[in-house]
Write a protein that holds these residues in place. Structure first.
Motif, PDB file in Angstrom:
ATOM      1  N   HIS A  81       0.820  -1.301   0.003  1.00  0.00           N
ATOM      2  CA  HIS A  81      -0.071  -0.138  -0.039  1.00  0.00           C
ATOM      3  C   HIS A  81       0.986   1.376  -0.032  1.00  0.00           C
ATOM      4  CE1 HIS A  81      -3.345  -2.483   0.674  1.00  0.00           C
ATOM      5  NE2 HIS A  81      -2.995  -2.915   1.632  1.00  0.00           N
ATOM      6  N   THR A  82       2.358   0.983   0.017  1.00  0.00           N
ATOM      7  CA  THR A  82       3.048   2.085  -0.122  1.00  0.00           C
ATOM      8  C   THR A  82       2.998   3.396  -0.820  1.00  0.00           C
ATOM      9  OG1 THR A  82       4.706   0.802   1.179  1.00  0.00           O
ATOM     10  CG2 THR A  82       5.422   2.956   0.336  1.00  0.00           C
ATOM     11  N   VAL A  83       3.033   3.047  -2.154  1.00  0.00           N
ATOM     12  CA  VAL A  83       2.989   3.849  -3.295  1.00  0.00           C
ATOM     13  C   VAL A  83       1.500   4.808  -3.199  1.00  0.00           C
ATOM     14  CG1 VAL A  83       3.371   4.633  -5.480  1.00  0.00           C
ATOM     15  CG2 VAL A  83       4.465   2.708  -4.604  1.00  0.00           C
ATOM     16  N   GLU A  84       0.502   4.070  -3.089  1.00  0.00           N
ATOM     17  CA  GLU A  84      -0.885   4.740  -3.070  1.00  0.00           C
ATOM     18  C   GLU A  84      -0.902   5.667  -1.796  1.00  0.00           C
ATOM     19  OE1 GLU A  84      -3.977   1.945  -3.391  1.00  0.00           O
ATOM     20  OE2 GLU A  84      -3.017   0.552  -4.656  1.00  0.00           O
ATOM     21  N   ARG A  85      -0.535   5.375  -0.816  1.00  0.00           N
ATOM     22  CA  ARG A  85      -0.713   6.189   0.413  1.00  0.00           C
ATOM     23  C   ARG A  85       0.296   7.324   0.263  1.00  0.00           C
ATOM     24  NH1 ARG A  85       0.322   1.390   5.250  1.00  0.00           N
ATOM     25  NH2 ARG A  85      -1.851   0.917   5.210  1.00  0.00           N
ATOM     26  N   LEU A  86       1.482   7.083  -0.539  1.00  0.00           N
ATOM     27  CA  LEU A  86       2.536   8.317  -0.618  1.00  0.00           C
ATOM     28  C   LEU A  86       1.924   9.275  -1.581  1.00  0.00           C
ATOM     29  CD1 LEU A  86       6.248   7.129  -1.058  1.00  0.00           C
ATOM     30  CD2 LEU A  86       5.243   9.097  -0.252  1.00  0.00           C
ATOM     31  N   VAL A  87       1.439   8.871  -2.831  1.00  0.00           N
ATOM     32  CA  VAL A  87       0.773   9.731  -3.854  1.00  0.00           C
ATOM     33  C   VAL A  87      -0.307  10.384  -3.266  1.00  0.00           C
ATOM     34  CG1 VAL A  87      -0.581   8.195  -4.997  1.00  0.00           C
ATOM     35  CG2 VAL A  87       0.722  10.032  -6.302  1.00  0.00           C
ATOM     36  N   LYS A  88      -1.202   9.929  -2.325  1.00  0.00           N
ATOM     37  CA  LYS A  88      -2.100  10.641  -1.941  1.00  0.00           C
ATOM     38  C   LYS A  88      -1.853  11.957  -1.040  1.00  0.00           C
ATOM     39  CE  LYS A  88      -6.446   9.823   1.024  1.00  0.00           C
ATOM     40  NZ  LYS A  88      -6.938   8.849   1.946  1.00  0.00           N
ATOM     41  N   ALA A  89      -0.824  11.592  -0.019  1.00  0.00           N
ATOM     42  CA  ALA A  89      -0.308  12.792   0.565  1.00  0.00           C
ATOM     43  C   ALA A  89       0.895  13.625   0.261  1.00  0.00           C
ATOM     44  CB  ALA A  89       0.305  12.064   1.934  1.00  0.00           C
ATOM     45  N   LEU A  90       1.505  12.868  -0.878  1.00  0.00           N
ATOM     46  CA  LEU A  90       2.638  13.887  -1.290  1.00  0.00           C
ATOM     47  C   LEU A  90       2.900  13.717  -2.975  1.00  0.00           C
ATOM     48  CD1 LEU A  90       5.213  12.804   1.262  1.00  0.00           C
ATOM     49  CD2 LEU A  90       4.022  14.765   1.223  1.00  0.00           C
ATOM     50  N   PRO A  91       1.831  14.079  -3.655  1.00  0.00           N
ATOM     51  CA  PRO A  91       1.902  13.838  -5.065  1.00  0.00           C
ATOM     52  C   PRO A  91       3.089  14.549  -5.672  1.00  0.00           C
ATOM     53  CG  PRO A  91       0.156  15.416  -4.537  1.00  0.00           C
ATOM     54  CD  PRO A  91       0.602  14.877  -3.111  1.00  0.00           C
ATOM     55  N   GLN A  92       3.465  15.510  -5.285  1.00  0.00           N
ATOM     56  CA  GLN A  92       4.841  16.423  -5.857  1.00  0.00           C
ATOM     57  C   GLN A  92       6.038  16.132  -5.250  1.00  0.00           C
ATOM     58  OE1 GLN A  92       3.963  18.139  -8.558  1.00  0.00           O
ATOM     59  NE2 GLN A  92       1.524  17.683  -7.970  1.00  0.00           N
ATOM     60  N   VAL A  93       6.073  14.816  -4.496  1.00  0.00           N
ATOM     61  CA  VAL A  93       7.494  14.665  -3.830  1.00  0.00           C
ATOM     62  C   VAL A  93       8.444  14.047  -4.729  1.00  0.00           C
ATOM     63  CG1 VAL A  93       7.041  12.486  -3.235  1.00  0.00           C
ATOM     64  CG2 VAL A  93       8.370  13.740  -1.781  1.00  0.00           C
ATOM     65  N   LYS A  94       9.668  14.367  -4.591  1.00  0.00           N
ATOM     66  CA  LYS A  94      10.766  13.913  -5.333  1.00  0.00           C
ATOM     67  C   LYS A  94      11.459  12.653  -4.562  1.00  0.00           C
ATOM     68  CE  LYS A  94      11.890  18.574  -7.331  1.00  0.00           C
ATOM     69  NZ  LYS A  94      13.007  19.467  -7.438  1.00  0.00           N
ATOM     70  N   LEU A  95      11.590  11.716  -5.375  1.00  0.00           N
ATOM     71  CA  LEU A  95      11.900  10.411  -4.891  1.00  0.00           C
ATOM     72  C   LEU A  95      13.586  10.122  -5.519  1.00  0.00           C
ATOM     73  CD1 LEU A  95       8.729   8.894  -5.940  1.00  0.00           C
ATOM     74  CD2 LEU A  95       9.254   9.361  -3.610  1.00  0.00           C
ATOM     75  N   ILE A  96      14.194   9.693  -4.231  1.00  0.00           N
ATOM     76  CA  ILE A  96      15.683   9.295  -4.633  1.00  0.00           C
ATOM     77  C   ILE A  96      15.706   7.822  -4.595  1.00  0.00           C
ATOM     78  CG2 ILE A  96      18.072   9.530  -4.184  1.00  0.00           C
ATOM     79  CD1 ILE A  96      17.296  12.542  -3.230  1.00  0.00           C
ATOM     80  N   TYR A  97      16.488   7.025  -5.357  1.00  0.00           N
ATOM     81  CA  TYR A  97      16.301   5.508  -5.189  1.00  0.00           C
ATOM     82  C   TYR A  97      17.818   5.088  -5.759  1.00  0.00           C
ATOM     83  CZ  TYR A  97      14.552   0.924  -5.613  1.00  0.00           C
ATOM     84  OH  TYR A  97      14.294  -0.724  -5.351  1.00  0.00           O
ATOM     85  N   ILE A  98      18.540   4.560  -4.683  1.00  0.00           N
ATOM     86  CA  ILE A  98      19.915   4.140  -4.685  1.00  0.00           C
ATOM     87  C   ILE A  98      20.174   2.676  -5.099  1.00  0.00           C
ATOM     88  CG2 ILE A  98      22.278   4.432  -3.823  1.00  0.00           C
ATOM     89  CD1 ILE A  98      21.227   6.678  -2.202  1.00  0.00           C
ATOM     90  N   MET A  99      20.676   2.052  -5.941  1.00  0.00           N
ATOM     91  CA  MET A  99      20.554   0.845  -5.894  1.00  0.00           C
ATOM     92  C   MET A  99      22.100   0.313  -6.094  1.00  0.00           C
ATOM     93  SD  MET A  99      17.774   0.941  -8.841  1.00  0.00           S
ATOM     94  CE  MET A  99      18.068   2.537  -9.455  1.00  0.00           C
ATOM     95  N   ARG A 100      22.355  -1.060  -5.624  1.00  0.00           N
ATOM     96  CA  ARG A 100      23.456  -1.673  -5.524  1.00  0.00           C
ATOM     97  C   ARG A 100      23.497  -3.184  -6.150  1.00  0.00           C
ATOM     98  NH1 ARG A 100      25.601  -3.301   0.814  1.00  0.00           N
ATOM     99  NH2 ARG A 100      27.590  -4.244   0.192  1.00  0.00           N
ATOM    100  N   HIS A 101      24.797  -3.599  -6.627  1.00  0.00           N
ATOM    101  CA  HIS A 101      24.581  -4.899  -6.926  1.00  0.00           C
ATOM    102  C   HIS A 101      23.519  -5.849  -6.188  1.00  0.00           C
ATOM    103  CE1 HIS A 101      25.922  -9.158  -7.831  1.00  0.00           C
ATOM    104  NE2 HIS A 101      26.885  -8.690  -8.524  1.00  0.00           N
ATOM    105  N   PRO A 102      22.674  -6.710  -6.865  1.00  0.00           N
ATOM    106  CA  PRO A 102      21.470  -7.073  -6.095  1.00  0.00           C
ATOM    107  C   PRO A 102      21.796  -8.129  -5.196  1.00  0.00           C
ATOM    108  CG  PRO A 102      21.383  -7.391  -8.461  1.00  0.00           C
ATOM    109  CD  PRO A 102      22.452  -6.581  -8.156  1.00  0.00           C
ATOM    110  N   VAL A 103      22.931  -8.940  -5.646  1.00  0.00           N
ATOM    111  CA  VAL A 103      23.243  -9.988  -4.748  1.00  0.00           C
ATOM    112  C   VAL A 103      23.951  -9.486  -3.504  1.00  0.00           C
ATOM    113  CG1 VAL A 103      24.412 -12.156  -4.645  1.00  0.00           C
ATOM    114  CG2 VAL A 103      23.370 -11.422  -6.732  1.00  0.00           C
ATOM    115  N   ASP A 104      24.874  -8.651  -3.555  1.00  0.00           N
ATOM    116  CA  ASP A 104      25.630  -8.203  -2.560  1.00  0.00           C
ATOM    117  C   ASP A 104      24.738  -7.343  -1.605  1.00  0.00           C
ATOM    118  OD1 ASP A 104      28.151  -8.941  -3.803  1.00  0.00           O
ATOM    119  OD2 ASP A 104      28.650  -6.963  -4.386  1.00  0.00           O
TER     120      ASP A 104
END
Length: 294
Positions: A81-104
């Motif tokens: 339910h995370t994204v639906e709740r987020l967009v309802k409260a913060l539709p203009q928020v900026k999102l930062i997603y950092i990713m790493r080698h998936p196995v590590d």
């Protein structure tokens, strides 16, 4: 009431604490305490209501940019339910997603939980990484980055995101921090790495570091011990630790606290499991992720 203008959504064990600590240095930025309120993901936290969430930013100055960093926001298989709740409260928020080698990242997350379970039983894992990923899918699920992104793109435009590989934050911290500051609208001329570089929790990925911490913790509780050991050079303290490390009692303690290593065949299996999702992510972001297949 003040709401955050940006959120670091993950991924867990991909440098989010390092980034959080850098941003705390910026005079134009106010980061929540705790770092991870998990408001939009964890039902019990969400039930506290928006007033509670907004109170986390109540001490911010009127001209400060507010942010938080909850890595549960990119564990959508566990928190659907995370994204639906987020967009309802913060539709203009900026999102930062950092990713790493998936196995590590998956194994690092296991080590993190393995250690944390001593003080927080709710973080308990199985005896081995292999047993854990069979019983608790979130360790692997969280490394399916493109799946997480696809769920967000149902509600947020591509322009709402800044995607980063963890390697950039670790290897080129100044340039990467400037990119982040520009994205969230803060002054990128302020050098957040000038004071010192930050690599939060890096040592804790090392099982030997954890064993040493456990061995020395017993002595650190002795009144005056911290002041006493300050008089000795690091080389002498290292020699003392190695002697303790060889002691039978400490061998038992090591066996109790050292996370078991990932088996070679497990790594091979996971590399194959992530191969296609990695390719999808590479094409979406126009990144070279060939090293994630090794």
């Amino acid at each position: 009431m003040i709401k955050p203008q940006f959120i670091i959504i993950g991924a867990a064990k991909s440098g989010t604490t390092t980034l959080y600590q850098y941003l705390c240095r910026h005079p134009q930025i106010f980061m929540s305490t705790p770092k991870e309120p998990d408001f939009f993901s964890v039902d019990a936290h969400y039930d506290r209501g928006m007033d509670w969430y907004e109170s986390l930013f109540g001490q911010a100055k009127p001209d400060q940019i507010c942010g938080e960093a909850s890595t549960t926001y990119s564990r959508l298989q566990q928190y659907p339910h995370t994204v639906e709740r987020l967009v309802k409260a913060l539709p203009q928020v900026k999102l930062i997603y950092i990713m790493r080698h998936p196995v590590d990242r998956a194994y690092s997350f296991y080590i993190h939980r393995f250690k944390g379970a001593r003080h927080k039983p709710e973080l308990a894992v199985e005896k081995t990484f292999e047993e854990t990923i069979v019983k608790q899918s979130e360790f692997i699920d969280s490394s399916f980055y493109f799946y997480q992104i696809e769920q967000y793109l149902k509600f947020y435009p591509r322009e709402s995101f800044l995607f980063l590989p963890m390697e950039d934050l670790i290897q080129r911290p100044h340039e990467t921090i400037c990119q982040i500051l520009t994205f969230i609208g803060a002054d990128s001329q302020i050098n957040l790495t000038e004071e010192s570089t930050i690599v939060a929790n890096k040592a804790q990925d090392d099982s030997e570091w954890f064993v040493r911490k456990q061995i020395t913790s017993s002595f650190n509780k002795i009144p005056g011990f911290e002041q006493f050991k300050a008089f000795f050079p690091k080389s002498l303290k290292d020699q003392a630790y190695q002697w303790l490390r060889r002691a039978k009692y400490q061998q038992w303690k090591s066996q109790q606290y050292m996370p078991p290593p990932m088996l070679a065949e497990t790594r091979k299996m996971l590399l194959e499991k992530f191969r296609e999702p990695n390719q999808q992510l590479a094409e979406f972001l126009n990144w070279d992720l060939s090293h994630w297949n090794r």
